[in-house]
Design an enzyme around this catalytic site. Structure first.
Site, PDB file in Angstrom:
ATOM      1  N   TYR A  37       0.827  -1.204   0.096  1.00  0.00           N
ATOM      2  CA  TYR A  37       0.167   0.164   0.212  1.00  0.00           C
ATOM      3  C   TYR A  37       0.739   1.141   0.072  1.00  0.00           C
ATOM      4  O   TYR A  37       2.078   1.247   0.298  1.00  0.00           O
ATOM      5  CB  TYR A  37      -0.889   0.063   1.227  1.00  0.00           C
ATOM      6  N   ARG A  56       8.183   4.391  -4.537  1.00  0.00           N
ATOM      7  CA  ARG A  56       8.401   3.468  -3.150  1.00  0.00           C
ATOM      8  C   ARG A  56       7.401   2.110  -3.372  1.00  0.00           C
ATOM      9  O   ARG A  56       7.665   1.117  -2.951  1.00  0.00           O
ATOM     10  CB  ARG A  56       7.974   3.980  -1.894  1.00  0.00           C
ATOM     11  N   ARG A 105      -6.868 -22.057  -1.658  1.00  0.00           N
ATOM     12  CA  ARG A 105      -5.919 -21.213  -0.886  1.00  0.00           C
ATOM     13  C   ARG A 105      -4.502 -22.160  -0.877  1.00  0.00           C
ATOM     14  O   ARG A 105      -4.384 -23.033  -0.486  1.00  0.00           O
ATOM     15  CB  ARG A 105      -6.315 -21.280   0.628  1.00  0.00           C
ATOM     16  N   HIS A 107       0.036 -21.049  -0.078  1.00  0.00           N
ATOM     17  CA  HIS A 107       0.972 -19.922   0.078  1.00  0.00           C
ATOM     18  C   HIS A 107       1.682 -19.408  -1.008  1.00  0.00           C
ATOM     19  O   HIS A 107       1.756 -18.472  -1.288  1.00  0.00           O
ATOM     20  CB  HIS A 107       1.913 -20.688   1.206  1.00  0.00           C
ATOM     21  N   LYS A 153       6.440  -1.474   2.361  1.00  0.00           N
ATOM     22  CA  LYS A 153       5.294  -1.055   2.737  1.00  0.00           C
ATOM     23  C   LYS A 153       4.068  -2.037   2.397  1.00  0.00           C
ATOM     24  O   LYS A 153       3.431  -1.825   1.411  1.00  0.00           O
ATOM     25  CB  LYS A 153       5.048   0.309   2.161  1.00  0.00           C
ATOM     26  N   GLU A 185      11.974   3.054  14.266  1.00  0.00           N
ATOM     27  CA  GLU A 185      10.976   3.994  14.050  1.00  0.00           C
ATOM     28  C   GLU A 185       9.954   3.660  14.892  1.00  0.00           C
ATOM     29  O   GLU A 185       9.961   3.132  15.932  1.00  0.00           O
ATOM     30  CB  GLU A 185      10.617   3.619  12.282  1.00  0.00           C
TER      31      GLU A 185
HETATM   32  N1  PDD Z   1       2.597   5.190   7.707  1.00  0.00           N
HETATM   33  N2  PDD Z   1       7.266   3.864   9.224  1.00  0.00           N
HETATM   34  C1  PDD Z   1       6.204   3.206   9.197  1.00  0.00           C
HETATM   35  C2  PDD Z   1       6.273   2.066   9.740  1.00  0.00           C
HETATM   36  C3  PDD Z   1       4.862   3.870   8.715  1.00  0.00           C
HETATM   37  O1  PDD Z   1       3.768   3.075   8.344  1.00  0.00           O
HETATM   38  C4  PDD Z   1       4.954   5.291   8.114  1.00  0.00           C
HETATM   39  C5  PDD Z   1       3.752   5.795   7.551  1.00  0.00           C
HETATM   40  C6  PDD Z   1       6.193   6.068   8.071  1.00  0.00           C
HETATM   41  C7  PDD Z   1       6.401   7.495   7.609  1.00  0.00           C
HETATM   42  O2  PDD Z   1       6.385   7.195   6.279  1.00  0.00           O
HETATM   43  P1  PDD Z   1       5.754   8.393   5.188  1.00  0.00           P
HETATM   44  O3  PDD Z   1       6.584   9.922   5.696  1.00  0.00           O
HETATM   45  O4  PDD Z   1       6.275   8.224   3.789  1.00  0.00           O
HETATM   46  O5  PDD Z   1       4.329   8.632   5.595  1.00  0.00           O
HETATM   47  C8  PDD Z   1       7.217   5.359   8.725  1.00  0.00           C
HETATM   48  C9  PDD Z   1       1.666   5.679   6.951  1.00  0.00           C
HETATM   49  C10 PDD Z   1       1.294   7.116   7.109  1.00  0.00           C
HETATM   50  C11 PDD Z   1       0.311   4.832   7.277  1.00  0.00           C
HETATM   51  O6  PDD Z   1       0.480   3.544   7.676  1.00  0.00           O
HETATM   52  O7  PDD Z   1      -0.933   5.107   7.396  1.00  0.00           O
END
Ligand code: PDD
Length: 295
Positions: A37, A56, A105, A107, A153, A185
């Site tokens: 996402y 990204r 289903r 994997h 992501k 983070e």
């Molecule tokens: N999340 N680290 C994680 C684990 C995140 O989920 C996010 C952002 C960030 C910051 O990334 P960016 O600056 O590109 O938004 C760092 C979004 C906002 C979400 O999951 O909704």
């Protein structure tokens, strides 16, 4: 009541009302969390850093070996149609691609004949109020229990969800993830700290999401000559920092003023947003306004 999701949404090639948007329960996003996402902020109906967000998205798709179902131009067309149809000036655009629905289903990846699932929608951008910015927010630290590809992501966010819920249960806004004694983070944000006037940022590794906001903060530090070190940050350095900030597309730059119940910072600034964070927030607003709000 303002709806959270604008109509129409985009689903697999069609723009349609949310209540008519349905997917198979065999979709691998639903069965396995097998998908990716993006979340793109929109200011004055302009998508912010759209090329970086789409890059990204591509990097994450590459990382999970899923072909991008849309070209960059197609994505931009979908995004601009969603923005135009939504009632708000400032929005957030959510994009999701899953590995689609097979007839069973299993994997292992489905055959190439299975199309990916593509879903996108616009929401109002929920920003931090001036009152919350003035006080900053509380956070906790938790062990980082996620996998080893946190640079991707992906929609399988269970460890992040459990960490964030632990924070919420303790009346806090964010959980800071500590792995092997180092700050990585937040559950849904990147984290910066300030020590002795130097801005410290954890490096981009496979154990941290490369935030789009994170990159802007580094760019602004360079532009304004702010002392900056990109290096691993120990838990001890975090706990004795002068300032701690969280950054994300929706939170922008937000001070964390209490960590595990202790005030962040020293002297008269203890437990209050620090001067460098406030400066960075202004630089960020100036930068955003200079390219998004004009004309
Ligand atoms: N999340 N680290 C994680 C684990 C995140 O989920 C996010 C952002 C960030 C910051 O990334 P960016 O600056 O590109 O938004 C760092 C979004 C906002 C979400 O999951 O909704």
């Amino acid at each position: 009541m303002t709806p959270y999701v604008a109509d129409p949404v985009y689903l697999n090639g069609q723009f349609l009302p949310l209540d008519q948007a349905g997917v198979s329960p065999l979709d691998r996003g639903y069965l396995y969390g097998d998908g990716v996402y993006e979340l793109i902020p929109v200011y004055s109906r302009r998508a912010f850093r759209i090329d970086e967000h789409l890059a990204r998205l591509q990097a994450t798709l590459n990382g999970i070996q899923l072909a991008n179902p849309l070209t960059v131009d197609d994505w931009k067309t979908v995004i601009s149609k969603l923005i135009d149809a939504a009632p708000w000036e400032d929005q957030s655009i959510y994009l999701q691609v899953t590995r689609g629905a097979d007839n069973k289903r299993d994997h292992a990846f489905p055959p190439a004949s299975v199309s990916p699932g593509v879903f996108a929608f616009a929401s109002p951008l929920v920003t931090t109020s001036a009152e919350v910015r003035a006080t900053g927010v509380a956070a906790i630290t938790v062990p980082d229990l996620r996998w080893s590809r946190c640079d991707l992501k992906v929609i399988s966010l269970l460890a992040n969800i459990l960490a964030r819920q632990q924070a919420v249960d303790q009346g806090c806004a964010e959980a800071l993830l500590i792995r092997d004694g180092y700050l990585k983070e937040g559950a849904a944000s990147n984290i910066f700290i300030v020590r002795d006037g130097v801005l410290l940022a954890p490096p981009k590794t496979q154990l941290m999401l490369p935030g789009i906001t994170y990159d802007i903060i580094l760019e602004l530090a360079h532009t304004y000559g702010q002392a900056l070190e990109v290096r691993e940050i120990t838990e001890a350095e975090l706990r004795s920092a002068d300032e701690v900030w969280m950054t994300s597309s929706t939170k922008e730059v937000l001070a964390i003023t209490t960590l595990d119940g202790q005030p962040v910072g020293h002297g008269e600034n203890a437990g209050r947003p620090g001067p460098l964070g406030e400066q960075m927030w202004r630089w960020y607003q100036d930068f955003k306004n200079s390219i998004m709000r004009k004309g």
